[in-house]
Design an enzyme around this catalytic site. Sequence first.
Site, PDB file in Angstrom:
ATOM      1  N   ASP B 374       0.867  -1.154   0.000  1.00  0.00           N
ATOM      2  CA  ASP B 374       0.000   0.000   0.000  1.00  0.00           C
ATOM      3  C   ASP B 374       0.912   1.214   0.000  1.00  0.00           C
ATOM      4  OD1 ASP B 374      -2.234   1.563   0.374  1.00  0.00           O
ATOM      5  OD2 ASP B 374      -1.918   1.593   2.536  1.00  0.00           O
ATOM      6  N   LYS B 504     -15.346  18.149  -0.115  1.00  0.00           N
ATOM      7  CA  LYS B 504     -13.936  17.981  -0.462  1.00  0.00           C
ATOM      8  C   LYS B 504     -13.755  16.580  -0.996  1.00  0.00           C
ATOM      9  CE  LYS B 504     -12.111  15.732   3.486  1.00  0.00           C
ATOM     10  NZ  LYS B 504     -11.203  15.355   4.430  1.00  0.00           N
ATOM     11  N   GLY B 616      -4.922   3.963  -3.592  1.00  0.00           N
ATOM     12  CA  GLY B 616      -6.146   4.599  -4.017  1.00  0.00           C
ATOM     13  C   GLY B 616      -5.893   6.014  -4.522  1.00  0.00           C
ATOM     14  N   ASP B 752      -6.588  -2.212   3.145  1.00  0.00           N
ATOM     15  CA  ASP B 752      -5.605  -3.219   2.736  1.00  0.00           C
ATOM     16  C   ASP B 752      -5.922  -4.602   3.284  1.00  0.00           C
ATOM     17  OD1 ASP B 752      -4.094  -1.106   1.641  1.00  0.00           O
ATOM     18  OD2 ASP B 752      -3.310  -0.675   3.640  1.00  0.00           O
TER      19      ASP B 752
END
Lengths: 372, 1110
Positions: B374, B504, B616, B752
């Site tokens: 990750d 956001k 991501g 993960d």
Amino acid sequence: MMASGYNAKEEDGHTSGGPSNGGAAGGTVKSRKPDNTAFKQQRLPAWQPILTAGTVLPAFFVIGLIFIPIGIGLFVTSNNIKEFEIDYTGVENTSACYSCAQNFSWNSTVPCTCSMHFTLEQPFESNVFMYYGLSNFYQNHRRYVKSRDDSQLNGDPTSLANPSKECEPYRTIDQVGPIAPCGAIANSLFNDTLELSYLANGSKTPVALVKKGIAWWTDKHVKFRNPGGNGNLTAAFQGTSKPVNWRVPVYELDPMDPENNGFINEDFIVWMRTAALPTFRKLYRIIQKKADQTPTLASGHYVLDITYNYPVRSFDGRKRVILSTISWMGGKNPFLGIAYITVGSVCFFLAVVLFIIHHKYDSRNSSADIPN
Amino acid sequence: MDLGVLRTLISRYCAGEENRVDSRTVYIGHKEPPPGAEAYIPQRYPDNRIVSSNYTFWNFIPKNLFEQFRRIANFYFLVIFLVQLIIDTPTSPGYEDWLRHKADCSINECPVDVVQQGKAGRTQSHKLRVGDVVVVKEDETFPCDLVLLSSSREDGTCYVTTTYYAVPDTLAFRTDQEVESLHATIECEQPQPDLYKFVGRINIYTDREEPVSRPLGSENLLLRGATLKNTHHIYAVAIYTGMETKMALNYQSKSQKRSAVEKSMNAFLIVYLCILISKAVINTVLKYAWQWSPDRDEPWYNHRTENERQRPVVIRAFTDFLAYMVLFNYIIPVSMYVTVEMQKFLGSYFITWDEEMFDEELGEGAQVEYVFTDKTGTLTENNMEFIECCVDGTVYVPHAICNGQILSAVKEEETVDGIKRGFHQGRPTSFYISSSPDEVALVEGMKRLGYTYLRLKDGYMEILNKDDEIERFELLHVLNFDSVRRRMSVIVKSSSGEYLLFCKGADSSIFPRVVSGKVEQVKARVEQNAVEGLRTLCVAFRRLSPDEYQEACLLLNQAKLSLQDREQRLAQAYDAIERDFVLLGATAVEDRLQEKAADTIEALHKAGMKVWVLTGDKMETAAATCYASKLFRRSTQILELTKKRTEEQSLHDVMSELSRTVLRPRSVSGLSVDCQDFGLIIDGATLTAILKPGPEGPSAGSYQEVFLEVSRNCSAVLCCRMAPLQKAQIVKLIKASKEHPITLAIGDGANDVSMILEAHVGIGIMGKEGRQAARNSDYAIPKFKHLKKMLLVHGHLYYIRIAELVQYFFYKNVCFIFPQFLFQFFCGFSQQPLYDTAYLTLYNISFTSLPILLYSLVEQHVSMDTLKKDPSLYKDIAKNTLLRWPVFLYWTCLGVFDAVVFFFGAYFLFDNTTFTSNGQMFGNWTFGTLLALDTHHWTWINHFVIWGSLLFYVIFSLLWGGIIWPFLNYQRMYYVFMQMLSSGPAWLSIILLITVSLLPDIVKKVLCRAMCPTATERAQKLTEGTADPSPPDPRRRSPRGRGADSAQVHLGVPEAPGVGGSEPLPHRLLPGQWPEGGGPMGLRSSAGPRALRLSGAGIAYYAPGPETSV
């Protein structure tokens, strides 16, 4: 290992999981900072030998240099040992014992005798060991090996009266009683009698054969014992039966010498130590060197008188008599010397080969390493 | 209604999992709902007992047997056991399980406070039932999965370590009595393993007719095992108990992963089993052929008993066969498993003891070929630092604010951020706590810009602006973040009464919804920031009219209350509300690389592992991080497989082009292959397209093939824009590919978890995003950099050790038993053992097992430092090299050779009396010596154990042969050993035979070393050659030019201080990068590495990060 209880993998401070195994609670491990010891950090002082051509080469040279002389020495020693072997099985009809071998019967009461003539080309200087050798005789057969009762042989009276089951089918004789000594090994005791005489000018001089000192000391004094001491053996063996194939009971193996009779008869003890291979030799007699300067066995003609009691023809066996001197390294064994010489030479040869390779590749390596 | 009960019961007890009712109703405090409101269905739930141990008292034997039979050896042992009637106790797993039992017990019996009849009473944890109201105090552990009812904190929240949980609205109780008066039911889904998903509804019955319903989500659910923090006490109701808790369900779903070593061991065992059986068959057949003549079968001196004679031939042959099996069974290394287990068990201590990484874990990481990592929190610190924000195209940097310009624009920006803070609320103290480091960074950054977020009070967020005025916003709704939408919003009412929606999110999810604002400028800024490796967020807002607001409220509430498909309906609602934005600006937050992350990645690369980064994040951000962490180098040719590209061309074209590019160099011969270093970037959307089993079926499959083919040839792969599930998909894909490589996944966050569970080796980092990953992992480490030591040092050593252990066991048993086989030819195939039973028994246990066990514990063929410094050594053991068939065959042949040497050596060299014992003698001496040769790491313990074993053998033999043992019915060995020792040729022969048996191995080793040395051997040579440690180099730092106002950040990773010649050399440097003047620099010349480091190539090699990112 990862299958620790899931409770063990929880948040900090949650300690109930307990260190169930290697992957246990991080919290507890964390709080306990590991000791900085050389052992735990795997930093023990260590010697790290590495096998490289550089280190192995000298070793090979040294091995070669040591082994070859040893081999030569052994070979020479072995060659100096005198050994004479004569086969008296009586398979060929030219053999003196042919008729004995052919007409063998367990029931005959009169022992068959035969005489083998032979000539010693060279005199035997030191003590001579006289062996008998058997071939194709499977003393190492499992059924055979275990067919004995060591406690009976150690003089245990209960075992004498009731031998171990292992001895079957040589355990008891119906209506007579238990066999002493029981078992297949004892039953098949080698019972040929061998006598050696020197033939000089037609007269026959018997060679003195010593029949004691042929068994291991420990066997004779510790492992084998007569029941009730060495006193009255006949009484001690009362109620037992002699092994089926024996001609005399155990207490008459050497009636002359109470120290060599019964279970502690040395011929018997030697036989009871089973051989590991189907072809074997066993020590029979020792011919002591005489005090004077004459050789133990002078060169010349000899005659071997055999009382032929032991049948081997049925299983294609062979019987031999071997006369041999010994050295510090035992009997004649050229193989050891040859092996030493061979191995030494191989080492030497390898050392040379390695040396060449080492040099060739070393130079190549140093240039070939760069791209990496 | 009766039928309903019946159906419930039937479905519960008779039907499978999927037929169960998909929701459960929990009656809080076991109180029935008011009549008429709902049918009261008493439901049965398991008690809160936890069983993590595999076995219970009564199922231990059958279940253990089944488990044990998964190992072929154990099945074999059972057979032997039946034949031999020797008890083979499965002690080791039993012991571990007993420990687990004990742990379970302590958990099951720990006390819990339960509210009953208005009073708190204590009970034991395992007596807890669904529906019980539980009181949990600070620092206590939740006994089961709970729904929070009330908290002692005023704002109705509680903290579990870093995460906060909220009380469902309108529920607030202060005392036990109040709790008792609560009359409510909870409807929720049946237990499922997903830790972060929970859908439920609470119905509160008051005196009024209509019950009040409130939604419950994962923020209301407290998971078993977590600990209450910062909250005095809470009331909560048990909803999932015992084995139904989410943790337990997760635990169950983890099956045992079997290591490659064990697989090899099993394969070898099968071979040996075949050898064993064939040996037995051969001997049986030969025996009957040999016995054909009755004189051989039963010579006069050796008769059978009557019983034996009468036995039918078939039975005799069968018993003979079995007897041979027993005789040769020592060829199967019985004690190997025990030793391997012991090695694992004891060896794991060395890892826990390791100073540099003391933590819970265990090294079984060898042979890893793919590392999936990750990005955020794993490669990077996840310690965000606010760098800048851009509002309406104007850039504000925290440092620059001192100038005190432009206020109005900043104000708006500040509002936005204030709202964001508001969402995640803060504590009354000055610092802000959030589970998202981004938000912390934003709040901190805003504070530095002059706008301080004070607190969330009574639904109002208070913000102290630059002029020391407090601005208040009423927080109305929070539209939570999720990884699909990749944005979150809040709806607030400003003090002026305006309804505002602030959002956001990732640029890609914001820009399409923006209708006005300085899109171009902001976009440009975002791109630029992303290239620099910063995490960017876009902020937009929308003014809502009161009507629009009411509509939005309705939508949200409806969605929240639905039990089925709540996620979907919420998503729809969000989608409807979040539109027509006005773009405000963007923020940039820096996530620093973890200490030594680049170093580690580099090391893994050099170790021949393929590192995939699955994140991501935005492609640009991720790519920049990859450059910084040296996953990509400047020389790396980047292949893109992104949505942008596939929009232009068809997926098919892109794929075929890629495969052409990547596979081309292969056809070109030799040298050019290494020149090309490919890096692949793929994004989530494209991955979905590739993996999608399209309508054309087979051709879709071929995309997968092509993708695999391409990615296999890339040294690094970056997968960005990944959903958590896609991460797992990728791991699965690689796992299932042709070579079945061993995969390792490492990550820190909840996203993960799926990947960690999927990979062979799952490693969790205990990061800021909580411990979900660590909890689900096989091993947990505190930092990414520890992966290097874990894999390269502990993994490597572990593998070397265990491989040697396994091979040696087979070797020594062949060596031991093969003479037995040969001996059968000389003893009339009578199953006579060559060795005395005592030696047979003790051989594996005492004479030979300790040295190898110790070897397997402390062997270091290369020192740990070297291993760490030269990752390429790992290549030597990749792909299970040491446990492959050729190696196995070599060891077996060696064993057979040695056996032959011993047997025939003894056969020719000895007179008969000492033959048997001599065989053993050689055996033991040689095994000891051989092991000594293979040991490269002689510590005093090795000396002690190896020589000790030999000594033990001698002493044992002396004892065994020196005394008449009264309990034995035979005295075969009496004095044999002493007799042998007293003979000169015996000694000579021993020396000779040992030399001969060791020769081939030595020659082979030396030749291999000379002809084609492995990297390991070179390293050994180097450590041997140069002992002088050169002074550690000054740390090389690479200033990062980010403009005058920004602090200098060091992205370049400090080098490890080098030692002499064992410098980590770049193994895959491109020839073109080598300075011409460098000349031939062999590894052996000690000047080489140093010269290299001074050269430009060296610098470029060590610090490519900044050059590529600017």
